[in-house]
Design a protein around this motif. Structure first.
Motif, mmCIF file in Angstrom:
data_model
loop_
_atom_site.group_PDB
_atom_site.id
_atom_site.type_symbol
_atom_site.label_atom_id
_atom_site.label_comp_id
_atom_site.label_asym_id
_atom_site.label_seq_id
_atom_site.Cartn_x
_atom_site.Cartn_y
_atom_site.Cartn_z
ATOM 1 N N GLN A 289 3.580 -5.404 -14.215
ATOM 2 C CA GLN A 289 3.164 -6.806 -14.154
ATOM 3 C C GLN A 289 4.226 -7.673 -13.504
ATOM 4 O OE1 GLN A 289 2.379 -7.559 -18.311
ATOM 5 N NE2 GLN A 289 0.170 -7.414 -18.016
ATOM 6 N N ASN B 22 0.954 -3.013 -9.346
ATOM 7 C CA ASN B 22 1.792 -4.176 -9.065
ATOM 8 C C ASN B 22 1.277 -5.341 -9.894
ATOM 9 O OD1 ASN B 22 -0.535 -5.289 -7.672
ATOM 10 N ND2 ASN B 22 -0.034 -3.832 -6.063
ATOM 11 N N ALA B 23 1.807 -6.531 -9.607
ATOM 12 C CA ALA B 23 1.428 -7.692 -10.405
ATOM 13 C C ALA B 23 -0.064 -7.989 -10.311
ATOM 14 C CB ALA B 23 2.245 -8.903 -9.976
ATOM 15 N N ASP B 24 -0.688 -7.644 -9.177
ATOM 16 C CA ASP B 24 -2.108 -7.955 -9.003
ATOM 17 C C ASP B 24 -3.023 -6.905 -9.598
ATOM 18 O OD1 ASP B 24 -1.302 -9.307 -5.811
ATOM 19 O OD2 ASP B 24 -1.947 -10.411 -7.590
ATOM 20 N N TYR B 25 -2.580 -5.668 -9.583
ATOM 21 C CA TYR B 25 -3.481 -4.586 -10.007
ATOM 22 C C TYR B 25 -2.734 -3.606 -10.887
ATOM 23 C CZ TYR B 25 -6.517 -0.481 -9.795
ATOM 24 O OH TYR B 25 -7.303 0.592 -10.117
ATOM 25 N N ASN B 26 -3.029 -3.630 -12.193
ATOM 26 C CA ASN B 26 -2.414 -2.650 -13.093
ATOM 27 C C ASN B 26 -3.346 -2.327 -14.253
ATOM 28 O OD1 ASN B 26 -1.974 -4.805 -15.099
ATOM 29 N ND2 ASN B 26 -0.455 -5.498 -13.613
#
Lengths: 550, 233, 114
Positions: B99, B195-199
């Motif tokens: 995140q 990553n921050a967008d997709y986890n």
């Protein structure tokens, strides 16, 4: 329902003579069917599987009714009769009724009715079908390798300690198939919460969706308990020691508590979707708004919740505490109320409606009568005192068949007929369909009404032999069963026939309301070319003042 | 949505991992999380059947359950509790790393730590506890021997051990299933998928792993700490 | 966006709290509190569970619907346990007639028969 004007001919192929692409013809390969993520194709896969299982379970029923023509039994040894009623129950409950409407009509219609392109988790959807197949394979293996004779209820200690039949494979089959239900329920809950089209608020949803939602809640909360129960049963059989073993202080009745904690809500899994179909059929074929939408919607949820509070009514005569019995008895009366509310609302919807009698409506009208009878006889059984007399008799058998067959199966058939044009793009021959519906209605009542009398007179259920004075009623019941069997074969024939030879259907052959009717028949793979925006209430038929109307 | 809006959406580059039955990534992420929670509810009821049965028999046969519980090794149980809660911490830190947009190596490190701690838990359980139980003839169905001293004080001790092995066994099975999933997550992290967008897969794996931790949080006192250890260590 | 990012410090604090509670529950097992041993152990376990659910599983930072879903699961489990116990624990309440004549005697005594 959509503010966007929908041109039903917009889906026609621009090239005359060339069939428009839809979810059925987009790819004909076997691989495209077995590895599909399309909810509509998965619905068809389920339709084929559960139809096969229905006729396997039905075969056992036919054998039972033939056997019971003679008081001393006509066909099989008592040990094998036990296997017949067990396999009939296991297959019909777990492999037909529980998945029937949710996995076929539910899978097909839930995304379409809410204006979505698919369910939330298409891969889990496909996995749920394969899990169903594996579970069915275990159960069919147990059928052909000697069968199981414990009753579909698997009561301990017979099933855990004494039976010499294929209990473990059957238990494994039930365990595995449970996960199929869980995945379906999970998919529906998330889809209905998260993927409704713009403007489609909860109280504009078709009542079929409310019913699917309530059913899914039961799938999620109840099915895991039958899974762990089957696991415990299997362990006890294999290890020869376990928590239901009285020799070490175990309580066989505990098994029944765990078993019925799922299996009672399971019967509502079996009827709630049918009730959802009923709301669609009654409104479409009386061309009227549903009477009391909010009541019908909340009654589905109420049934789902209260269904978890009544399981002990299956155990009144087991030696269960009489105080627990009292509580379960009172709650069992309570659960009848939301069902009754639905019946009143459907009836009120019919009143002053513009009623037509196509086959789906015949099934719906049959449902109202037969479900009511089944439900009322349930009250006899909810009452502790009368249940002592009626438990273990054919009264119970008749009660649940009125609901499961007179109710659930008729609603299923009504729904299949209603949405058949949408699913296949073909019309079936309605004259044959009406005829079959009547044959089924007559055959059903002839089969099961005598069983109420038999039960009241004291004939026990699950017995391979019976006293001679019950023979007339038994023969009547068996005669009815043969008519019922024929009745079920007729739709099988003309529906398959219509797939190839039936006239093509338009988007909305019934003139019904609902988002599924705004797209082509059969729908394109992506369901809608543009996601609709909803601004109107459900069942927005013009209110009629009498016959004719529009 | 109008046709124009549909085309605009497709004109955007959807992030990798976007599934087209959804309209937006947010909808997809919320749906996946909700789906995982609904699945965990089924797990609550699945273990719940065992916990409920356990409660019934403990209420009926408390003395037997006390005897059975005292035959368990409380040190291993407590140590395993610490190990498993530790693995929940490392799992949470792995998600945090994704995140916060930390490098894949850091995400993988926390995931591998989680796996190692999980493996330690299983090793302690199987090679120390269960092996000892087997040699002491305490495993029902595998040479279980009823001890004479139980006849008077605890005739239902076998039932306690049925529950001990069913419940810890089912719990261990869930961990055995979880570890390959964590390995897949580690592999995906190595490919820079998170990553921050997709986890979301990481988040949902975390939900599963924390649930398994919570089951143990209840198993430990219910099985190991029934009572009767006063005045001992 | 993935939503709220919980700071590492919070995770470490919660972990520390969980360790303290584990030590507490283990230690409490060696102290005779009579009836209260079980409720104390369960209360500590429930507290640990709530910490894990709220912070490690981020329930504190998600939609209210998630909370309803979780509560539903526990509520229905509680129903299973409560109603089963209602049977198992009350079976021997009241007189246990062994025959019709014994039953009649009891009913006569309770003035339900004349």
């Amino acid at each position: 329902m959509s503010t966007a004007t929908v041109d039903i001919h917009a889906h026609d192929s621009p090239i005359p003579g060339v069939e428009r692409t839809n979810y059925l013809n987009v790819d004909h390969s076997v691989k495209s069917w077995l590895l599909t993520f399309d909810h509509k194709r998965i619905a068809i896969l389920y339709l084929i599987s559960i139809t096969l299982m229905f006729f396997v379970g039905g075969l056992f029923a036919v054998l039972m009714r033939v056997h019971l023509i003679e008081p001393q039994g006509f066909l099989v040894a008592p040990e094998n009769y036990n296997k017949l009623f067990t396999m009939h129950g296991v297959i019909m409950v777990f492999f037909f009724l529980v998945p029937s409407i949710p996995a076929t009509l539910g899978n097909f219609l839930v995304p379409m009715m809410i204006g979505a392109r698919d369910l939330a988790f298409p891969k889990l959807n496909l996995m749920s079908w394969y899990i169903y197949i594996i579970g069915a394979a275990f159960t069919l293996y147990s059928v052909i390798s000697g069968g199981v004779d414990t009753g579909w209820t698997f009561y301990t200690p017979y099933s855990s300690s004494f039976a010499h039949t294929q209990v473990v494979p059957t238990a494994i089959g039930v365990f595995i198939t449970g996960f199929s239900s869980i995945l379906t329920g999970l998919n529906f809950i998330v889809t209905i919460h998260k993927m409704r089209a713009p403007g489609l608020t909860w109280f504009r949803l078709p009542l079929f969706i409310w019913a699917m939602y309530a059913t899914s809640v039961i799938f999620i909360l109840g099915t895991p308990v039958i899974a762990v129960t089957m696991f415990l049963l299997g362990c006890e059989r294999l290890l020869h020691i376990g928590i239901f073993d009285p020799a070490i202080g175990g309580d066989p009745i505990l098994f029944q508590h765990l078993f019925w904690f799922y299996s009672h809500p399971a019967v509502y899994i079996m009827i709630l979707p049918g009730m959802g179909v009923m709301s669609e059929l009654v409104t479409a074929f009386s061309r009227k708004r549903i009477f009391g939408y909010t009541f019908v919607a909340f009654s589905s949820l109420a049934i789902a919740v209260i269904s978890f509070l009544v399981w002990g009514h299956h155990m009144f005569v087991t030696g269960q505490s009489v105080y627990a019995g009292l509580i379960f008895s009172v709650l069992s009366f309570l659960v009848a109320i939301p069902s009754a509310i639905k019946v009143f609302n459907w009836t009120a919807t019919l009143y002053k409606g513009s009623i037509s009698y196509e086959a789906p409506m015949l099934y719906a009208l049959g449902f109202i009568g037969l479900f009511t009878m089944g439900g009322l006889t349930g009250l006899f059984l909810a009452s502790l005192a009368t249940d002592v007399h009626l438990n273990g008799t054919y009264f119970i058998v008749a009660h649940f068949h009125y609901i499961m067959v007179g109710g659930a199966v008729m609603a299923y058939l009504g729904g299949i007929h209603f949405w058949w044009p949408k699913i296949t793009g073909r019309l079936y021959p309605d004259a044959w369909a009406r005829f079959a519906a009547l044959v089924i209605f007559v055959g059903f009542n002839l089969t099961f009404f005598p069983q109420f009398v038999l039960g009241y007179l004291g004939m026990p259920r699950r017995y391979a032999v019976y006293p001679g004075e019950f023979q007339t009623l038994n023969v009547m019941s068996s005669a009815g069963a043969s008519i019922l069997g024929v009745g079920y074969l007729i739709p099988l024939i003309y529906l398959i026939w219509s797939f190839k030879y039936g006239p093509p259907a338009s988007s909305n052959p019934w003139g019904a309301k609902g988002l599924e009717w705004t797209t082509a028949s059969p729908p394109p793979t992506e369901n809608f070319t543009t996601i609709p925006v909803v601004t109107e209430q459900a069942y927005d038929y013009a209110q009629t003042t009498g016959k004719g109307g529009h | 949505m109008s046709d124009a809006a549909v085309h605009n959406d497709h004109a955007h580059a959807h992030p990798p991992g976007f599934a087209h039955q959804f309209e937006t990534m947010d909808q997809q992420r919320e749906s996946a999380t909700m789906g995982m929670w609904v699945f965990l509810v089924t797990e609550i009821l699945f273990f719940g059947g065992l916990f409920g049965s356990y409660i019934v028999y403990r209420a009926l046969y408390h003395d037997s359950f006390e005897i059975g519980s005292n035959l368990l090794n409380i040190r291993f149980g407590a140590a395993n509790t610490i190990v498993l809660i530790g693995s929940s911490l490392t799992m949470a830190l792995a998600i945090h790393a994704a995140q916060a947009g930390k490098k894949a190596r850091e995400q993988m490190m926390w995931l591998l730590l989680t796996i190692i701690l999980g493996a330690i838990f299983l090793a302690v359980k199987f090679t120390f506890e269960w092996t000892a139980d087997y040699h002491e003839h305490l495993i029902p169905g595998f040479g279980f021997v009823v001890r004479p001293e139980w006849h008077a004080a605890g005739p239902h001790v076998p039932i306690f051990f049925c529950f001990y092995f069913f419940m810890t066994g089912l719990h261990a099975l869930h961990m055995i299933v979880g570890i390959p999933i964590l390995l897949v997550m580690t592999w995906m992290a190595s490919r820079n998928k998170f990553n921050a967008d997709y986890n979301a897969p990481l988040e949902n794996t975390g939900l599963y792993w924390h649930f398994v931790d919570i089951v143990w949080i209840f198993l430990f006192p219910l099985l190991y700490l029934v009572g009767g250890r006063w005045g001992t260590h | 966006m993935s939503g709220h990012v919980v700071p590492i410090k919070t995770y470490l604090l919660i972990f520390f709290a969980l360790m303290v509670l584990t030590a507490a529950t283990t230690g409490a097992a060696f102290i005779d509190m009579g009836f209260w041993n079980t409720p104390v152990a369960l209360a500590i376990a429930a507290t640990k569970m709530i910490l894990v659910v709220l912070f490690f599983m981020h329930a504190k930072y998600t939609h209210g619907l998630t909370q309803v879903v979780i509560l539903c699961g526990f509520f229905f489990l509680a129903l299973l346990v409560a109603f089963t116990l209602a049977d198992e624990l009350t079976r021997h309440w009241g007189p246990q007639p062994t025959s019709w004549s014994a039953m009649n005697a009891i009913l006569l005594h309770a003035k339900l028969l004349f």
